[in-house]
Design a protein around this motif. Structure first.
Motif, PDB file in Angstrom:
ATOM      1  N   ARG A   1       0.883  -1.263  -0.035  1.00  0.00           N
ATOM      2  CA  ARG A   1      -0.068   0.171  -0.039  1.00  0.00           C
ATOM      3  C   ARG A   1       0.676   1.195  -0.088  1.00  0.00           C
ATOM      4  N   ILE A   2       0.643   2.293  -0.839  1.00  0.00           N
ATOM      5  CA  ILE A   2       1.433   3.429  -1.040  1.00  0.00           C
ATOM      6  C   ILE A   2       0.707   4.648  -0.322  1.00  0.00           C
ATOM      7  N   ILE A   3       1.204   5.381   0.442  1.00  0.00           N
ATOM      8  CA  ILE A   3       0.604   6.318   0.942  1.00  0.00           C
ATOM      9  C   ILE A   3       1.325   7.703   0.743  1.00  0.00           C
ATOM     10  N   VAL A   4       0.734   8.750   0.158  1.00  0.00           N
ATOM     11  CA  VAL A   4       1.180   9.778  -0.295  1.00  0.00           C
ATOM     12  C   VAL A   4       0.766  10.959   0.564  1.00  0.00           C
ATOM     13  N   VAL A   5       1.855  11.520   1.198  1.00  0.00           N
ATOM     14  CA  VAL A   5       1.519  12.729   2.436  1.00  0.00           C
ATOM     15  C   VAL A   5       2.291  14.070   2.013  1.00  0.00           C
ATOM     16  N   ARG A   6       1.704  14.920   2.499  1.00  0.00           N
ATOM     17  CA  ARG A   6       2.626  16.289   2.389  1.00  0.00           C
ATOM     18  C   ARG A   6       3.919  16.465   3.309  1.00  0.00           C
ATOM     19  N   GLU A   7       4.971  16.845   2.988  1.00  0.00           N
ATOM     20  CA  GLU A   7       6.067  16.972   3.650  1.00  0.00           C
ATOM     21  C   GLU A   7       5.727  17.877   4.996  1.00  0.00           C
ATOM     22  N   GLU A   8       6.059  17.683   6.182  1.00  0.00           N
ATOM     23  CA  GLU A   8       5.832  18.451   7.328  1.00  0.00           C
ATOM     24  C   GLU A   8       6.557  19.698   6.935  1.00  0.00           C
ATOM     25  N   ARG A   9       5.678  20.720   7.025  1.00  0.00           N
ATOM     26  CA  ARG A   9       6.467  22.002   7.266  1.00  0.00           C
ATOM     27  C   ARG A   9       6.106  23.029   8.367  1.00  0.00           C
ATOM     28  N   THR A  10       6.961  23.970   8.390  1.00  0.00           N
ATOM     29  CA  THR A  10       6.745  24.967   9.709  1.00  0.00           C
ATOM     30  C   THR A  10       5.538  25.657   9.346  1.00  0.00           C
ATOM     31  N   ILE A  11       5.023  25.980   8.338  1.00  0.00           N
ATOM     32  CA  ILE A  11       4.212  26.830   7.956  1.00  0.00           C
ATOM     33  C   ILE A  11       2.887  26.064   8.320  1.00  0.00           C
ATOM     34  N   ASP A  12       2.839  24.650   8.146  1.00  0.00           N
ATOM     35  CA  ASP A  12       1.682  23.935   8.470  1.00  0.00           C
ATOM     36  C   ASP A  12       1.421  23.635   9.988  1.00  0.00           C
ATOM     37  N   THR A  13       2.232  23.792  10.710  1.00  0.00           N
ATOM     38  CA  THR A  13       2.327  23.974  12.167  1.00  0.00           C
ATOM     39  C   THR A  13       1.675  25.221  12.718  1.00  0.00           C
ATOM     40  N   VAL A  14       2.123  26.318  12.073  1.00  0.00           N
ATOM     41  CA  VAL A  14       1.763  27.697  12.269  1.00  0.00           C
ATOM     42  C   VAL A  14       0.037  27.792  11.807  1.00  0.00           C
ATOM     43  N   PHE A  15      -0.206  27.130  10.844  1.00  0.00           N
ATOM     44  CA  PHE A  15      -1.567  27.189  10.363  1.00  0.00           C
ATOM     45  C   PHE A  15      -2.402  26.332  11.348  1.00  0.00           C
ATOM     46  N   THR A  16      -2.080  25.200  11.636  1.00  0.00           N
ATOM     47  CA  THR A  16      -2.864  24.654  12.634  1.00  0.00           C
ATOM     48  C   THR A  16      -3.310  25.336  14.037  1.00  0.00           C
ATOM     49  N   ALA A  17      -2.041  25.940  14.325  1.00  0.00           N
ATOM     50  CA  ALA A  17      -1.911  26.484  15.694  1.00  0.00           C
ATOM     51  C   ALA A  17      -2.915  27.767  15.699  1.00  0.00           C
ATOM     52  N   SER A  18      -2.780  28.435  14.481  1.00  0.00           N
ATOM     53  CA  SER A  18      -3.648  29.721  14.129  1.00  0.00           C
ATOM     54  C   SER A  18      -5.087  29.244  14.194  1.00  0.00           C
ATOM     55  N   VAL A  19      -5.570  28.097  13.486  1.00  0.00           N
ATOM     56  CA  VAL A  19      -6.925  27.727  13.557  1.00  0.00           C
ATOM     57  C   VAL A  19      -7.042  27.287  14.886  1.00  0.00           C
ATOM     58  N   ALA A  20      -6.322  26.657  15.714  1.00  0.00           N
ATOM     59  CA  ALA A  20      -6.809  26.416  17.269  1.00  0.00           C
ATOM     60  C   ALA A  20      -6.887  27.599  18.138  1.00  0.00           C
TER      61      ALA A  20
END
Length: 444
Positions: free
Chosen positions: A110-129
């Protein structure tokens, strides 16, 4: 790359020999990246007649394989290069062909394609929270219990709104997801989570603009927001388990529990501020509304610029789902309210309250509880719903303005049911929840 190396399955080739593939079971690759995976195919009795080995994926739009192969006396050994094209899951298929025309295939990984974890993604999730937490503190400060108490003396309207919000909308979202995304469990989950979210605070603004009962709208928003702490987990752990099972996903019990507690805390903080520090509460309500609007705009722009991949997921099915849930919610709310013989103002309030979902809560819940790539894939549904929700309300508001203008031009007095003004809305309560950009513009 995750998982352990083991032998996957046995298949007969022309009824003569069996062949196996030694390779990892789960292959995880970042989008737009390549990962190399070793594999081995032990030789079998008829391997001398082997003419071709073909390696493919079930969906080349998600991942594309290529490989290099060598052989020795006992096996065929190779390096598989998997290129991540786009988010999602697909299956890796090995096919062996013989000179005599025989062919046999098997799914090996099974192949799983994900996005590379970026600092900006963490900032986005924290902003939503942070946004959701601020809005719930604001809600706790702004809740007018006297208005709720007066409205609850005649509880028919709130009861109708509660049933529409937490009975019709969850079932409707499940049905829409089942019909449109039966083969895409992630999107089905996104649809369902959007449907079980509480009503949005924008419903209060739209209720005023479309001459609905503001007090009833405020009461229903309050009741639905509080009830969501129990109703959302209820639906996730009952009907939601079916969707998770279909997608071979684990129900995130722990994360959902933390999410519910995480929303209760800011709500309690706001309520305590309202009771103990009324002056501070009034100041916070005045400051937080414009601050929340600015923060919402920031989050929307942030989400679009950092997650442009979401628009690649938009398809006719997703657009229909984004329209279907809120628009059918408006319709069912109107029908149920009419059947129960509510006043015109109450019918408008119930219909609006039913159709408008708090998509911000849905996005927060999805991103907080699910793992990649499910968290990214599911987000597209509430985003699309947020875009589509204001369209019919905007059309109705424009029709109302045109009608009033024509009546005034004809010299007729238009008698509309008396409703509180926007200024009174701000004085009575400053309930701030996540709204869509269109809604914010109309409320200004």
């Amino acid at each position: 790359m995750t998982g352990a190396t083991y032998i996957i399955g046995f298949l007969l080739l022309r009824g003569v020999a069996a062949w196996t593939v030694d390779i990892v079971h789960d292959i995880t690759v970042h989008m737009n990246h390549v990962i190399s995976v070793p594999f081995s195919i032990p030789k079998y009795d008829s391997s001398s007649e082997l003419s071709k080995i073909v390696i493919t994926t079930e969906d080349n739009d998600i991942a594309i394989p290529s490989f290099q192969l060598e052989q020795n006396e006992t096996s065929f050994n190779g390096i598989l290069n998997v290129t991540g094209v786009f988010l999602g899951r697909t299956k890796l298929i090995f096919t062996l062909e013989e000179n005599r025309g025989g062919e046999s295939s098997q799914e090996v990984s099974r192949i799983i394609v994900v996005r590379e974890e970026r600092t900006i993604d963490t900032v986005f999730t924290a902003s939503v929270a942070i946004l959701v937490s601020i809005l719930y503190i604001n809600f706790g400060c702004a809740m007018d219990w006297n208005v709720c108490r007066d409205t609850l003396k005649r509880p028919v309207g709130p009861a109708i709104g509660f049933c529409c919000q937490f009975l019709i909308m969850p079932l409707l979202s499940f049905l829409i997801g089942y019909l449109l995304f039966s083969d895409r469990p992630e999107l089905h989950i996104g649809m369902f989570f959007t449907g079980i979210s509480p009503s949005g605070g924008a419903s209060n603004i739209w209720t005023v603009l479309l001459d609905g009962n503001l007090n009833l709208s405020i009461t229903m928003t309050t009741i639905c927001t509080i009830a969501a702490f129990g109703m959302m987990p209820f639906w996730i752990f009952t009907l939601g388990r079916y969707i998770f099972a279909q997608g071979d996903l684990i129900v995130p019990y722990r994360q959902i529990g933390i999410f519910v507690i995480g929303l209760v805390i800011p709500l309690v903080i706001g309520f305590v501020i309202q009771r103990k520090l009324p002056r501070v509460s009034k100041i916070l309500v005045r400051i937080m509304k414009p601050f929340s609007i600015i923060l919402i705009i920031f989050i929307i722009i942030f989400a679009i610029t950092t997650n442009l991949y979401l628009f690649k997921l938009f398809s006719w099915k997703i657009i229909i789902a984004g329209m279907g849930l809120p628009w059918l919610g408006f319709t069912f709310g109107l029908i149920v309210a009419k059947i129960c013989r509510q006043s015109q103002a109450d019918i408008r309030a119930i219909a609006i309250e039913t159709g408008i979902q708090n998509t911000g809560v849905a996005i927060f819940l999805l991103r907080f509880t699910l793992k990649p790539p499910a968290d990214d894939l599911t987000t597209v549904i509430p985003v699309c719903t947020a875009i589509m929700t204001p369209i019919p309300l905007t059309v109705l508001y424009i029709i109302k303005l045109i009608y009033q203008y024509r009546m005034q031009k004809a010299g007729s007095k238009v008698k509309l049911e008396t409703v509180p003004s926007l200024e009174k809305l701000q004085q009575t309560t400053e309930i701030s929840t996540i709204t869509q950009p269109n809604e914010s513009n109309l409320s200004n």
